[in-house]
Design a protein around this motif. Structure first.
Motif, PDB file in Angstrom:
ATOM      1  N   ALA A  46      -4.010 -14.556  -1.610  1.00  0.00           N
ATOM      2  CA  ALA A  46      -4.394 -13.579  -0.596  1.00  0.00           C
ATOM      3  C   ALA A  46      -3.658 -12.261  -0.804  1.00  0.00           C
ATOM      4  O   ALA A  46      -4.238 -11.179  -0.632  1.00  0.00           O
ATOM      5  CB  ALA A  46      -4.110 -14.134   0.801  1.00  0.00           C
ATOM      6  N   ALA A  47      -2.383 -12.320  -1.189  1.00  0.00           N
ATOM      7  CA  ALA A  47      -1.611 -11.105  -1.422  1.00  0.00           C
ATOM      8  C   ALA A  47      -2.187 -10.292  -2.580  1.00  0.00           C
ATOM      9  O   ALA A  47      -2.226  -9.057  -2.536  1.00  0.00           O
ATOM     10  CB  ALA A  47      -0.147 -11.451  -1.698  1.00  0.00           C
ATOM     11  N   PHE A  48      -2.619 -10.980  -3.615  1.00  0.00           N
ATOM     12  CA  PHE A  48      -3.203 -10.267  -4.753  1.00  0.00           C
ATOM     13  C   PHE A  48      -4.604  -9.767  -4.437  1.00  0.00           C
ATOM     14  O   PHE A  48      -4.956  -8.617  -4.753  1.00  0.00           O
ATOM     15  CB  PHE A  48      -3.258 -11.200  -5.969  1.00  0.00           C
ATOM     16  N   TYR A  49      -5.395 -10.600  -3.779  1.00  0.00           N
ATOM     17  CA  TYR A  49      -6.807 -10.296  -3.558  1.00  0.00           C
ATOM     18  C   TYR A  49      -7.013  -9.115  -2.615  1.00  0.00           C
ATOM     19  O   TYR A  49      -7.879  -8.274  -2.838  1.00  0.00           O
ATOM     20  CB  TYR A  49      -7.499 -11.540  -3.006  1.00  0.00           C
ATOM     21  N   VAL A  50      -6.203  -9.034  -1.561  1.00  0.00           N
ATOM     22  CA  VAL A  50      -6.450  -7.992  -0.552  1.00  0.00           C
ATOM     23  C   VAL A  50      -5.508  -6.795  -0.737  1.00  0.00           C
ATOM     24  O   VAL A  50      -5.949  -5.720  -1.168  1.00  0.00           O
ATOM     25  CB  VAL A  50      -6.384  -8.568   0.872  1.00  0.00           C
ATOM     26  N   PRO A  51      -4.215  -6.902  -0.461  1.00  0.00           N
ATOM     27  CA  PRO A  51      -3.403  -5.677  -0.492  1.00  0.00           C
ATOM     28  C   PRO A  51      -3.153  -5.124  -1.891  1.00  0.00           C
ATOM     29  O   PRO A  51      -3.141  -3.903  -2.083  1.00  0.00           O
ATOM     30  CB  PRO A  51      -2.093  -6.094   0.183  1.00  0.00           C
ATOM     31  N   PHE A  52      -2.951  -5.996  -2.876  1.00  0.00           N
ATOM     32  CA  PHE A  52      -2.647  -5.470  -4.211  1.00  0.00           C
ATOM     33  C   PHE A  52      -3.823  -4.673  -4.768  1.00  0.00           C
ATOM     34  O   PHE A  52      -3.643  -3.576  -5.306  1.00  0.00           O
ATOM     35  CB  PHE A  52      -2.265  -6.595  -5.165  1.00  0.00           C
ATOM     36  N   LEU A  53      -5.034  -5.207  -4.658  1.00  0.00           N
ATOM     37  CA  LEU A  53      -6.195  -4.471  -5.150  1.00  0.00           C
ATOM     38  C   LEU A  53      -6.430  -3.204  -4.334  1.00  0.00           C
ATOM     39  O   LEU A  53      -6.839  -2.166  -4.871  1.00  0.00           O
ATOM     40  CB  LEU A  53      -7.432  -5.367  -5.115  1.00  0.00           C
ATOM     41  N   VAL A  69       0.837  -1.200   0.000  1.00  0.00           N
ATOM     42  CA  VAL A  69       0.000   0.000   0.000  1.00  0.00           C
ATOM     43  C   VAL A  69       0.873   1.252   0.000  1.00  0.00           C
ATOM     44  O   VAL A  69       0.646   2.199  -0.765  1.00  0.00           O
ATOM     45  CB  VAL A  69      -0.950  -0.009   1.215  1.00  0.00           C
ATOM     46  N   VAL A  70       1.903   1.265   0.846  1.00  0.00           N
ATOM     47  CA  VAL A  70       2.805   2.417   0.923  1.00  0.00           C
ATOM     48  C   VAL A  70       3.558   2.585  -0.394  1.00  0.00           C
ATOM     49  O   VAL A  70       3.724   3.714  -0.896  1.00  0.00           O
ATOM     50  CB  VAL A  70       3.774   2.252   2.104  1.00  0.00           C
ATOM     51  N   ALA A  71       4.032   1.480  -0.972  1.00  0.00           N
ATOM     52  CA  ALA A  71       4.769   1.552  -2.232  1.00  0.00           C
ATOM     53  C   ALA A  71       3.887   2.064  -3.365  1.00  0.00           C
ATOM     54  O   ALA A  71       4.340   2.842  -4.216  1.00  0.00           O
ATOM     55  CB  ALA A  71       5.326   0.168  -2.583  1.00  0.00           C
ATOM     56  N   TRP A 107       3.673  -3.244  -8.081  1.00  0.00           N
ATOM     57  CA  TRP A 107       4.036  -4.530  -8.672  1.00  0.00           C
ATOM     58  C   TRP A 107       5.308  -5.099  -8.046  1.00  0.00           C
ATOM     59  O   TRP A 107       5.410  -6.309  -7.798  1.00  0.00           O
ATOM     60  CB  TRP A 107       4.218  -4.392 -10.179  1.00  0.00           C
ATOM     61  N   VAL A 108       6.287  -4.237  -7.790  1.00  0.00           N
ATOM     62  CA  VAL A 108       7.526  -4.715  -7.156  1.00  0.00           C
ATOM     63  C   VAL A 108       7.233  -5.250  -5.761  1.00  0.00           C
ATOM     64  O   VAL A 108       7.720  -6.329  -5.364  1.00  0.00           O
ATOM     65  CB  VAL A 108       8.570  -3.577  -7.100  1.00  0.00           C
ATOM     66  N   ALA A 109       6.421  -4.531  -4.991  1.00  0.00           N
ATOM     67  CA  ALA A 109       6.066  -4.990  -3.647  1.00  0.00           C
ATOM     68  C   ALA A 109       5.271  -6.282  -3.698  1.00  0.00           C
ATOM     69  O   ALA A 109       5.447  -7.163  -2.838  1.00  0.00           O
ATOM     70  CB  ALA A 109       5.269  -3.907  -2.928  1.00  0.00           C
ATOM     71  N   MET A 110       4.419  -6.427  -4.694  1.00  0.00           N
ATOM     72  CA  MET A 110       3.657  -7.666  -4.848  1.00  0.00           C
ATOM     73  C   MET A 110       4.590  -8.846  -5.117  1.00  0.00           C
ATOM     74  O   MET A 110       4.440  -9.926  -4.523  1.00  0.00           O
ATOM     75  CB  MET A 110       2.647  -7.513  -5.993  1.00  0.00           C
ATOM     76  N   ALA A 111       5.556  -8.653  -6.001  1.00  0.00           N
ATOM     77  CA  ALA A 111       6.503  -9.730  -6.316  1.00  0.00           C
ATOM     78  C   ALA A 111       7.328 -10.108  -5.089  1.00  0.00           C
ATOM     79  O   ALA A 111       7.554 -11.294  -4.810  1.00  0.00           O
ATOM     80  CB  ALA A 111       7.413  -9.296  -7.462  1.00  0.00           C
TER      81      ALA A 111
END
Length: 317
Positions: free
Chosen positions: A162-169, A118-120, A130-134
């Motif tokens: 879970a990483a994609f569904y909640v924080p990435f979106l 979220v911060v990134a 995208w970098v934080a997601m990876a």
């Protein structure tokens, strides 16, 4: 034990008027037996919302006040609100996966990576997200290696999901905030999603008869979807015209239509997850609403849709 006769004993010449009160037929020859009156049909059951509306409204107003205060006073505080909601949502989701399916998605790297995502996104935009997601996905893979190999693929798959569904979106909400009119963009995103949900509920509760997806969410109807579309399109036209710089009303119509579609699909998506897990709500943190994830279900998939359309319509700001 004494034997009690079924009827009165024969009393000889004595008159007994009690026997006259027991005839099996009518007292007079011209009297016909009356058929019992049929009971009136029971009134149709009233539709109920299924939740404590007072609690739901109170919690909703309280959350709205917190969001509005943080959104228009200090942007960094609102980023913190998003990060907290993400961490709680991840905790609810991973807890239910563990309880109902025995899936142990590692929460620690998800929570740390989710907040960092979220911060990134706020600091570096889509590239930073995208970098934080990876990196979060990589951390999930490594963290799970400390446990026995049984179920490794299942657990890390759930963790990446879970990483994609909640924080990435959720990161797309932070990216909306970076525009010069960012608070108004975020507010419009929240208003349109809430209005869509409210329109679907109100119209579906009053007029809904045709089920939209009975195997996934029996309460949703085509009439409710129509209500969501109409409410969201009207709200979108007003918001684009009066809240967004260089916004035009017809853009708001398209935005409202897209929000109604994405919010409905998001709600159905989480309903599918909950049906697979055999639960009604993801949590109990919010009285009248369920858990944080039960409020984020329509917001999460709507965030990238609103962000993208606003960039196309009025630029990234």
């Amino acid at each position: 034990m004494p034997i009690v006769p079924d009827g009165p004993a024969d009393s000889g010449d004595q008159d007994d008027d009690r026997g006259a009160a027991r005839p099996g037929g009518p007292l007079f020859r011209d009297e016909t037996p009356q058929e019992p009156m049929a009971a009136p049909p029971p009134p149709p059951p009233k539709k109920r919302a299924g939740r404590d509306l007072r609690a739901a409204i109170g919690v909703g107003v309280g959350l709205g006040a917190v969001v509005a205060a943080s959104l228009f006073i200090v942007k960094a505080v609102f980023i913190g609100v998003i990060a907290i909601a993400v961490v709680i949502g991840l905790w609810e989701l991973t807890s239910r996966l563990d309880e109902k399916k025995g899936i142990k998605a590692p929460l620690v790297p998800l929570a740390v990576g989710g907040a960092a995502m979220v911060v990134a996104g706020y600091a570096r935009g889509a590239e930073g997200a995208w970098v934080a997601m990876a990196l979060t996905a990589l951390a999930v893979l490594i963290w799970r290696m400390t446990e026995p190999p049984e179920g490794y693929l299942r657990d890390v798959t759930a963790g990446v999901f879970a990483a994609f569904y909640v924080p990435f979106l959720a990161t797309f909400v932070a990216m909306m905030l970076t525009a010069h009119d960012g608070p108004w963009r975020v507010l419009m995103f929240l208003v349109l999603t809430v209005v869509s949900d409210t329109g679907a509920y109100a119209v579906g509760w009053r007029f809904g008869t045709h089920k939209l997806a009975p195997r996934i969410s029996p309460g949703k109807t085509w009439e409710g979807l129509a209500g969501a579309v109409v409410f969201a399109m009207v709200a979108g036209a007003l918001c684009m015209e009066f809240m967004i710089d260089n916004g035009v009303w017809w853009q708001g119509l398209l935005l409202g239509l897209a929000v109604a579609a994405s919010a409905t699909l998001g709600d159905l998506g989480e309903s599918m997850i909950k049906r697979d897990l055999g639960i009604k709500d993801m949590g109990t943190l919010l009285p009248g609403h369920g858990g944080i994830m039960d409020r984020l279900d329509s917001l999460l998939p709507t965030a990238p849709v609103v962000w993208l359309l606003l960039v196309l319509f009025v630029g990234s700001g």
